[in-house]
Write an enzyme that holds these catalytic residues in place. Structure first.
Site, short mmCIF file in Angstrom:
data_model
loop_
_atom_site.label_atom_id
_atom_site.label_comp_id
_atom_site.label_asym_id
_atom_site.label_seq_id
_atom_site.Cartn_x
_atom_site.Cartn_y
_atom_site.Cartn_z
CB CYS A 129 -0.95 0.00 1.19
SG CYS A 129 -2.05 -1.44 1.23
CG HIS A 168 -3.37 3.28 1.92
ND1 HIS A 168 -3.84 2.78 0.72
CD2 HIS A 168 -3.42 2.24 2.80
CE1 HIS A 168 -4.14 1.50 0.88
NE2 HIS A 168 -3.90 1.15 2.13
CG ASN A 224 -6.71 -1.03 1.00
OD1 ASN A 224 -5.95 -0.64 0.12
ND2 ASN A 224 -6.27 -1.45 2.17
#
Length: 325
Positions: free
Chosen positions: A113, A252, A282
């Site tokens: 990520c 993020h 996500n």
């Protein structure tokens, strides 16, 4: 010397949208449970013929169009991904070939990520040394291909997508440090001791399989808030600004509660935080450039704004970059 300038951005999403209600019909969960704990309402899932490299290529083309330059002007491509098309070669080389700009530098970065932040910082450094003049920095993922669709604690959290930015080498006559556009400061970190909190239980060197994503959510949440707050303070200090000077935070998009907790710890108003987790879930390395592109195109992020990118992912890896647009 750093300070590479953002010339344009782009993004791409798979055509298929999967709502919480659809997932609730497959696993023991509900729309209310997912929204309350994560803020996610839907996600895009890659279908047949949609791959990490195809999404990355589409996002790259959109970014080139936004920047008003040709693919032939690009001599560096860095693709951040944890879900490449193949074990090798790098998916960045497939993007390069699809764009028709073969011959320059092209490679993948694997920091999950945090991948886009690692790729952005690497590109900024290469551009500053003169190794390249213009770069495509891309985050692209098809996390749906590594999910255990019977694990309700993880399958509801992730989606697929891609985001990209075009960077140009620093302008010595108008540096970011003197008010011009460009990267002002970046910090990157990693802590391999936390491997077992967020990982994929497979790989060519261990199981000879792709494996599935595994996560201990509560522990990840605790580390995320602490690590992100710490690295943001580091970048703020490096840049010689205060938190109040930041116009936008593009984080993020892992979990709405993490976004809220981090902003609160820094004393930053929630209205300054770009949130797309509700519609994209996500998307790992794609989430920061995807959210940035959304906010640029809807008019929130404008030329001259100070924008803070931040992310944390498996490894653990984490980082932040402050950019004047």
């Amino acid at each position: 010397m750093t300070g590479s300038r953002v010339l344009g951005s782009g993004s791409a999403l798979p055509s298929r949208v999967v709502t919480n209600a659809e997932l609730a019909a497959r696993v023991d969960t509900s729309d209310e449970w997912i929204v309350e704990r994560t803020g996610i309402r839907q996600r895009h899932i890659a279908g047949e013929g949609e791959t990490t490299s195809s999404l990355a290529t589409a996002a790259a083309r959109a970014a080139l169009d936004d920047a008003g330059i040709e693919a032939s002007d690009i001599d560096l491509i860095i693709l951040a991904t944890a879900t490449p098309d193949n074990t090798f070669p790098a998916s960045a080389t497939k993007v390069q070939h699809a764009l028709g700009c073969n011959g320059g530098i092209a490679f993948d970065v694997h920091a999950v990520c945090s991948g886009f932040l690692y790729a952005l910082t690497t590109a900024d450094s290469l551009l500053a040394t003169g190794s390249a003049s213009r770069a495509l920095v891309i985050g692209a993922e098809t996390f749906s291909r590594i999910l255990d669709w019977e694990d309700r604690t993880t399958c509801v959290l992730f989606g697929d997508g891609a985001g990209a930015v075009v960077l140009e080498a620093p302008d010595a006559a108008n540096p970011a440090s003197k008010g011009g556009p460009g990267v002002l400061a970046s910090r990157l970190h990693a802590d391999g001791a936390q491997h077992d909190l967020l990982f994929v239980d497979g790989g060519p060197s261990t199981t000879q399989t792709v494996g599935h994503l595994r996560m201990k959510g509560r522990e990840v949440f605790r580390h995320a808030v602490a690590n992100l707050s710490s690295v943001l303070y580091e970048v703020i200090e490096d840049a010689g600004i205060s938190a109040e000077d930041i116009d936008w935070i593009v984080p993020h998009q892992a979990n709405k509660r993490i976004l809220d907790a981090t902003a609160k710890k820094l004393g930053i108003a929630p209205e300054k935080v770009i949130v797309t987790v509700d519609s994209h879930a996500n998307t790992s390395a794609a989430s920061v450039p995807l959210a940035f592109d959304v906010a640029r195109r809807d008019g929130r992020i404008k030329s001259g704004d100070l924008v803070m990118f931040e992310a944390m992912g498996g490894g653990f890896t984490w980082g932040a970059s402050l950019v004047r647009i």
